[in-house]
Design a protein around this motif. Structure first.
Motif, mmCIF file in Angstrom:
data_model
loop_
_atom_site.group_PDB
_atom_site.id
_atom_site.type_symbol
_atom_site.label_atom_id
_atom_site.label_comp_id
_atom_site.label_asym_id
_atom_site.label_seq_id
_atom_site.Cartn_x
_atom_site.Cartn_y
_atom_site.Cartn_z
ATOM 1 N N ALA A 259 0.839 -1.210 0.000
ATOM 2 C CA ALA A 259 0.000 0.000 0.000
ATOM 3 C C ALA A 259 0.870 1.255 0.000
ATOM 4 O O ALA A 259 0.606 2.215 -0.730
ATOM 5 N N ALA A 260 1.941 1.240 0.811
ATOM 6 C CA ALA A 260 2.831 2.406 0.880
ATOM 7 C C ALA A 260 3.574 2.589 -0.443
ATOM 8 O O ALA A 260 3.706 3.715 -0.950
ATOM 9 N N ARG A 261 4.049 1.480 -1.014
ATOM 10 C CA ARG A 261 4.792 1.569 -2.279
ATOM 11 C C ARG A 261 3.936 2.186 -3.378
ATOM 12 O O ARG A 261 4.386 3.051 -4.127
ATOM 13 N N ALA A 262 2.668 1.755 -3.448
ATOM 14 C CA ALA A 262 1.766 2.280 -4.482
ATOM 15 C C ALA A 262 1.575 3.791 -4.319
ATOM 16 O O ALA A 262 1.600 4.543 -5.295
ATOM 17 N N GLU A 263 1.413 4.233 -3.064
ATOM 18 C CA GLU A 263 1.177 5.660 -2.846
ATOM 19 C C GLU A 263 2.436 6.486 -3.095
ATOM 20 O O GLU A 263 2.373 7.568 -3.684
ATOM 21 N N ILE A 264 3.590 5.986 -2.655
ATOM 22 C CA ILE A 264 4.848 6.721 -2.891
ATOM 23 C C ILE A 264 5.120 6.796 -4.391
ATOM 24 O O ILE A 264 5.529 7.834 -4.912
ATOM 25 N N ALA A 265 4.863 5.694 -5.105
ATOM 26 C CA ALA A 265 5.092 5.670 -6.558
ATOM 27 C C ALA A 265 4.204 6.684 -7.264
ATOM 28 O O ALA A 265 4.643 7.410 -8.168
ATOM 29 N N GLU A 266 2.950 6.765 -6.820
ATOM 30 C CA GLU A 266 2.023 7.733 -7.425
ATOM 31 C C GLU A 266 2.494 9.160 -7.153
ATOM 32 O O GLU A 266 2.463 10.032 -8.016
ATOM 33 N N PHE A 267 2.952 9.398 -5.927
ATOM 34 C CA PHE A 267 3.418 10.732 -5.537
ATOM 35 C C PHE A 267 4.658 11.140 -6.341
ATOM 36 O O PHE A 267 4.774 12.268 -6.814
ATOM 37 N N LEU A 268 5.592 10.190 -6.514
ATOM 38 C CA LEU A 268 6.835 10.493 -7.227
ATOM 39 C C LEU A 268 6.673 10.445 -8.743
ATOM 40 O O LEU A 268 7.480 11.003 -9.482
ATOM 41 N N GLY A 269 5.615 9.736 -9.181
ATOM 42 C CA GLY A 269 5.412 9.601 -10.628
ATOM 43 C C GLY A 269 6.428 8.661 -11.263
ATOM 44 O O GLY A 269 6.850 8.850 -12.399
ATOM 45 N N ARG A 270 6.849 7.639 -10.523
ATOM 46 C CA ARG A 270 7.811 6.659 -11.077
ATOM 47 C C ARG A 270 7.675 5.334 -10.337
ATOM 48 O O ARG A 270 7.041 5.270 -9.288
ATOM 49 N N ASN A 271 8.287 4.294 -10.868
ATOM 50 C CA ASN A 271 8.269 3.001 -10.187
ATOM 51 C C ASN A 271 9.096 3.069 -8.914
ATOM 52 O O ASN A 271 10.165 3.688 -8.904
ATOM 53 N N VAL A 272 8.601 2.406 -7.887
ATOM 54 C CA VAL A 272 9.297 2.409 -6.598
ATOM 55 C C VAL A 272 9.477 0.977 -6.121
ATOM 56 O O VAL A 272 8.558 0.151 -6.219
ATOM 57 N N HIS A 273 10.672 0.668 -5.626
ATOM 58 C CA HIS A 273 10.947 -0.617 -4.975
ATOM 59 C C HIS A 273 11.121 -0.303 -3.495
ATOM 60 O O HIS A 273 12.099 0.355 -3.116
ATOM 61 N N LEU A 274 10.175 -0.737 -2.685
ATOM 62 C CA LEU A 274 10.187 -0.391 -1.265
ATOM 63 C C LEU A 274 10.521 -1.623 -0.425
ATOM 64 O O LEU A 274 9.902 -2.673 -0.561
ATOM 65 N N PHE A 275 11.512 -1.465 0.456
ATOM 66 C CA PHE A 275 11.926 -2.561 1.345
ATOM 67 C C PHE A 275 11.778 -2.117 2.795
ATOM 68 O O PHE A 275 12.348 -1.094 3.189
ATOM 69 N N LEU A 276 10.999 -2.872 3.559
ATOM 70 C CA LEU A 276 10.733 -2.515 4.954
ATOM 71 C C LEU A 276 11.404 -3.509 5.901
ATOM 72 O O LEU A 276 11.347 -4.710 5.679
ATOM 73 N N GLN A 277 12.006 -2.963 6.951
ATOM 74 C CA GLN A 277 12.561 -3.791 8.029
ATOM 75 C C GLN A 277 11.909 -3.341 9.327
ATOM 76 O O GLN A 277 11.624 -2.144 9.502
ATOM 77 N N VAL A 278 11.693 -4.252 10.237
ATOM 78 C CA VAL A 278 11.125 -3.889 11.541
ATOM 79 C C VAL A 278 12.190 -4.122 12.609
ATOM 80 O O VAL A 278 12.763 -5.212 12.695
ATOM 81 N N LYS A 279 12.463 -3.083 13.399
ATOM 82 C CA LYS A 279 13.473 -3.200 14.449
ATOM 83 C C LYS A 279 12.906 -2.747 15.786
ATOM 84 O O LYS A 279 12.126 -1.788 15.838
ATOM 85 N N VAL A 280 13.334 -3.436 16.835
ATOM 86 C CA VAL A 280 12.915 -3.050 18.186
ATOM 87 C C VAL A 280 13.914 -2.031 18.724
ATOM 88 O O VAL A 280 15.125 -2.251 18.691
ATOM 89 N N ARG A 281 13.390 -0.903 19.176
ATOM 90 C CA ARG A 281 14.239 0.136 19.768
ATOM 91 C C ARG A 281 13.507 0.635 20.996
ATOM 92 O O ARG A 281 12.667 1.542 20.897
ATOM 93 N N PRO A 282 13.760 0.053 22.166
ATOM 94 C CA PRO A 282 12.923 0.294 23.343
ATOM 95 C C PRO A 282 12.754 1.757 23.710
ATOM 96 O O PRO A 282 11.680 2.184 24.111
ATOM 97 N N ASN A 283 13.803 2.551 23.546
ATOM 98 C CA ASN A 283 13.720 3.934 24.056
ATOM 99 C C ASN A 283 13.619 4.981 22.960
ATOM 100 O O ASN A 283 14.033 6.124 23.162
ATOM 101 N N TRP A 284 13.059 4.618 21.799
ATOM 102 C CA TRP A 284 13.082 5.614 20.722
ATOM 103 C C TRP A 284 12.325 6.875 21.082
ATOM 104 O O TRP A 284 12.643 7.971 20.611
ATOM 105 N N LEU A 285 11.320 6.755 21.970
ATOM 106 C CA LEU A 285 10.558 7.948 22.377
ATOM 107 C C LEU A 285 11.401 8.925 23.184
ATOM 108 O O LEU A 285 10.995 10.054 23.408
#
Length: 302
Positions: A259-285
């Protein structure tokens, strides 16, 4: 030809419709819109052209009673954006009327707006209430604060928005444009892309993970074939949250990525390859670096 330009701060309670109004004014989806309160963290600016005027919108976080460091930094950013603006527009929801939160904002407006600063009132979502109630609310709010103008609008449907934009254009000071005409946002593209992914996460996981996640664009590569590769990290506060974001066999994060890739691609007007990683960072706040990534001042949270 004399040109006009300047900054307009949209302020109001969470969910008053500021992001929807900004997107309607600019004509593109710059500030993320969700049904969760407090999705706008950074002072995202959208640039709208109206005749010979360039209106630079500062979309501030919603004003509310802050509890945590992040909340306090967001409220400080909102008032900072208002103080620096040529025009402040207070957005009120017609059907909610004059709440405790609105009274608190009015009180702070008296204290914090500079002498002679132009402050207008926009009553939003007017399709939800009757005309008599609207007029009574307008009279009540204008008795509480000396607004220079009052506008009745529906940001979602577009009613009254052209009048407001026209008035802003003619009220801004004379001066050269601040941005190239074709530039709709000064927020780096990396951050807009991260906000778009965060919006998808918020919409998908709004029950399980309210605010304890953030997204950062780690790598951005414009390729020779005209496409763009974007690597993003989703930071969560706990191990349990990582499982929620990933979902069964990674299905949730895959759907969010699509869903994010489709929206970013539409916004940029080009093909987008989106790679997501999930990381735990306890104190990011509580990390100063995360705040500067979001355009906030860590010290404002103290």
């Amino acid at each position: 030809m004399s040109t006009r330009s300047g900054f307009v701060a949209l302020i109001g309670e969470p969910n008053a419709g500021k992001s929807t109004l900004l997107n309607r004014m600019v004509g593109a989806k710059v500030s993320i819109v969700t049904h969760k309160v407090q999705t706008t963290r950074a002072r995202i600016r959208g640039v709208a052209m109206e005749g010979d005027a360039q209106i630079v919108f500062v979309d501030t976080p919603g004003l509310f009673r802050p509890r945590r460091r992040l909340d306090r930094a967001m409220v400080a950013a909102a008032w900072g954006g208002a103080a620096d603006a040529d025009i402040v527009v207070l957005l009120i929801e017609a059907h909610r009327g004059r709440t405790e939160g609105v009274d608190s904002i009015l009180e702070t407006l008296h204290e914090r707006t500079a002498a002679g600063q132009t402050v207008a009132l926009a009553i939003n979502k007017i399709d939800r209430v009757k005309a008599e109630a609207l007029l009574a609310l307008s009279a009540d709010l204008n008795a509480a604060y000396p607004f220079v103008r009052t506008f009745m609008i529906s940001a979602e449907k577009g009613h009254g928005v052209d009048d407001l934009r026209g008035w802003l254009a003619e009220t801004l000071p004379e001066g050269p444009w601040l941005y190239p005409e074709d530039q709709i946002a000064d927020l780096p593209m990396r951050m807009i892309a991260a906000e778009m992914t965060r919006e998808k996460l918020t919409l998908r996981l709004h029950q399980e993970l309210p605010y304890e996640l953030t997204v950062e664009t780690e790598r951005w590569e414009d390729r020779k074939d005209g496409s763009t590769r974007i690597d993003q990290i989703i930071y969560v506060a706990r191990d349990g949250h990582k499982g929620i974001v990933l979902g069964h066999k990674g299905e949730t994060v895959k759907a969010i990525g699509q869903a994010a890739r489709a929206e970013i691609a539409e916004f940029l007007g080009r093909n987008v390859h989106l790679f997501l990683q999930v990381k735990v960072r306890p104190n990011w706040l509580d990390e100063a670096e995360r705040y500067s990534e979001m355009g906030l001042d860590f010290r404002d949270g103290n």
